[in-house]
Design a protein around this motif. Sequence first.
Motif, PDB file in Angstrom:
ATOM      1  N   LEU A   1       0.825  -1.204   0.000  1.00  0.00           N
ATOM      2  CA  LEU A   1       0.000   0.000   0.000  1.00  0.00           C
ATOM      3  C   LEU A   1       0.863   1.259   0.000  1.00  0.00           C
ATOM      4  O   LEU A   1       1.771   1.399   0.812  1.00  0.00           O
ATOM      5  N   SER A   2       0.554   2.142  -0.890  1.00  0.00           N
ATOM      6  CA  SER A   2       1.243   3.426  -0.919  1.00  0.00           C
ATOM      7  C   SER A   2       0.794   4.258   0.286  1.00  0.00           C
ATOM      8  O   SER A   2      -0.156   3.902   0.980  1.00  0.00           O
ATOM      9  N   GLU A   3       1.457   5.382   0.469  1.00  0.00           N
ATOM     10  CA  GLU A   3       1.109   6.222   1.605  1.00  0.00           C
ATOM     11  C   GLU A   3      -0.356   6.662   1.545  1.00  0.00           C
ATOM     12  O   GLU A   3      -1.060   6.657   2.537  1.00  0.00           O
ATOM     13  N   GLY A   4      -0.775   7.023   0.370  1.00  0.00           N
ATOM     14  CA  GLY A   4      -2.161   7.450   0.189  1.00  0.00           C
ATOM     15  C   GLY A   4      -3.139   6.346   0.556  1.00  0.00           C
ATOM     16  O   GLY A   4      -4.169   6.588   1.174  1.00  0.00           O
ATOM     17  N   MET A   5      -2.779   5.128   0.167  1.00  0.00           N
ATOM     18  CA  MET A   5      -3.648   3.989   0.457  1.00  0.00           C
ATOM     19  C   MET A   5      -3.654   3.662   1.948  1.00  0.00           C
ATOM     20  O   MET A   5      -4.651   3.199   2.487  1.00  0.00           O
ATOM     21  N   GLN A   6      -2.517   3.933   2.588  1.00  0.00           N
ATOM     22  CA  GLN A   6      -2.470   3.697   4.037  1.00  0.00           C
ATOM     23  C   GLN A   6      -3.388   4.653   4.778  1.00  0.00           C
ATOM     24  O   GLN A   6      -3.966   4.310   5.804  1.00  0.00           O
ATOM     25  N   LEU A   7      -3.521   5.853   4.231  1.00  0.00           N
ATOM     26  CA  LEU A   7      -4.459   6.817   4.816  1.00  0.00           C
ATOM     27  C   LEU A   7      -5.879   6.277   4.743  1.00  0.00           C
ATOM     28  O   LEU A   7      -6.668   6.407   5.677  1.00  0.00           O
ATOM     29  N   ILE A   8      -6.200   5.683   3.613  1.00  0.00           N
ATOM     30  CA  ILE A   8      -7.524   5.081   3.449  1.00  0.00           C
ATOM     31  C   ILE A   8      -7.725   3.991   4.493  1.00  0.00           C
ATOM     32  O   ILE A   8      -8.756   3.909   5.154  1.00  0.00           O
ATOM     33  N   GLN A   9      -6.699   3.149   4.613  1.00  0.00           N
ATOM     34  CA  GLN A   9      -6.785   2.045   5.564  1.00  0.00           C
ATOM     35  C   GLN A   9      -7.040   2.576   6.975  1.00  0.00           C
ATOM     36  O   GLN A   9      -7.869   2.054   7.702  1.00  0.00           O
ATOM     37  N   ARG A  10      -6.329   3.635   7.317  1.00  0.00           N
ATOM     38  CA  ARG A  10      -6.509   4.219   8.650  1.00  0.00           C
ATOM     39  C   ARG A  10      -7.908   4.765   8.819  1.00  0.00           C
ATOM     40  O   ARG A  10      -8.543   4.611   9.853  1.00  0.00           O
ATOM     41  N   HIS A  11      -8.395   5.397   7.780  1.00  0.00           N
ATOM     42  CA  HIS A  11      -9.739   5.952   7.859  1.00  0.00           C
ATOM     43  C   HIS A  11     -10.765   4.835   8.035  1.00  0.00           C
ATOM     44  O   HIS A  11     -11.687   4.948   8.826  1.00  0.00           O
ATOM     45  N   LEU A  12     -10.575   3.751   7.314  1.00  0.00           N
ATOM     46  CA  LEU A  12     -11.516   2.632   7.396  1.00  0.00           C
ATOM     47  C   LEU A  12     -11.548   2.049   8.801  1.00  0.00           C
ATOM     48  O   LEU A  12     -12.602   1.623   9.279  1.00  0.00           O
ATOM     49  N   GLU A  13     -10.386   2.042   9.449  1.00  0.00           N
ATOM     50  CA  GLU A  13     -10.335   1.506  10.813  1.00  0.00           C
ATOM     51  C   GLU A  13     -11.109   2.386  11.787  1.00  0.00           C
ATOM     52  O   GLU A  13     -11.612   1.929  12.802  1.00  0.00           O
ATOM     53  N   GLN A  14     -11.183   3.669  11.463  1.00  0.00           N
ATOM     54  CA  GLN A  14     -11.826   4.612  12.384  1.00  0.00           C
ATOM     55  C   GLN A  14     -13.277   4.874  12.044  1.00  0.00           C
ATOM     56  O   GLN A  14     -14.025   5.395  12.858  1.00  0.00           O
ATOM     57  N   CYS A  15     -13.657   4.589  10.820  1.00  0.00           N
ATOM     58  CA  CYS A  15     -14.953   5.051  10.341  1.00  0.00           C
ATOM     59  C   CYS A  15     -15.847   3.866   9.985  1.00  0.00           C
ATOM     60  O   CYS A  15     -15.637   3.216   8.971  1.00  0.00           O
ATOM     61  N   PRO A  16     -16.819   3.567  10.831  1.00  0.00           N
ATOM     62  CA  PRO A  16     -17.701   2.416  10.583  1.00  0.00           C
ATOM     63  C   PRO A  16     -18.446   2.553   9.267  1.00  0.00           C
ATOM     64  O   PRO A  16     -18.663   1.570   8.572  1.00  0.00           O
TER      65      PRO A  16
END
Length: 81
Positions: free
Chosen positions: A45-60
């Motif tokens: 995962l690129s940095e941008g994709m990691q941001l998505i991953q983080r958001h998904l973990e926080q956002c139901p």
Amino acid sequence: MSLSKQQIQTLVGLIAATESDDLSCEDCFGRIGEFAEKSLEGRELSEGMQLIQRHLEQCPCCSEEYKALIEALQEINVEQV
Ligand SMILES: [Zn+2]
């Protein structure tokens, strides 16, 4: 350890602040398709994709969307095989 109401409110405030610092749901929705494809392919995962991953973990709400997307993508993949 039990948290006082005050502490809980501080924590909730911190979480909310983190979320707004990060990606917005709109940004997330815009790239969630790309993220789902990459993670299905098991790509790094690129940095941008990691941001998505983080958001998904926080956002139901977005993680629900992501799950539905993964299921849809998996169905497409099965049909292709
Ligand atoms: Zn979201």
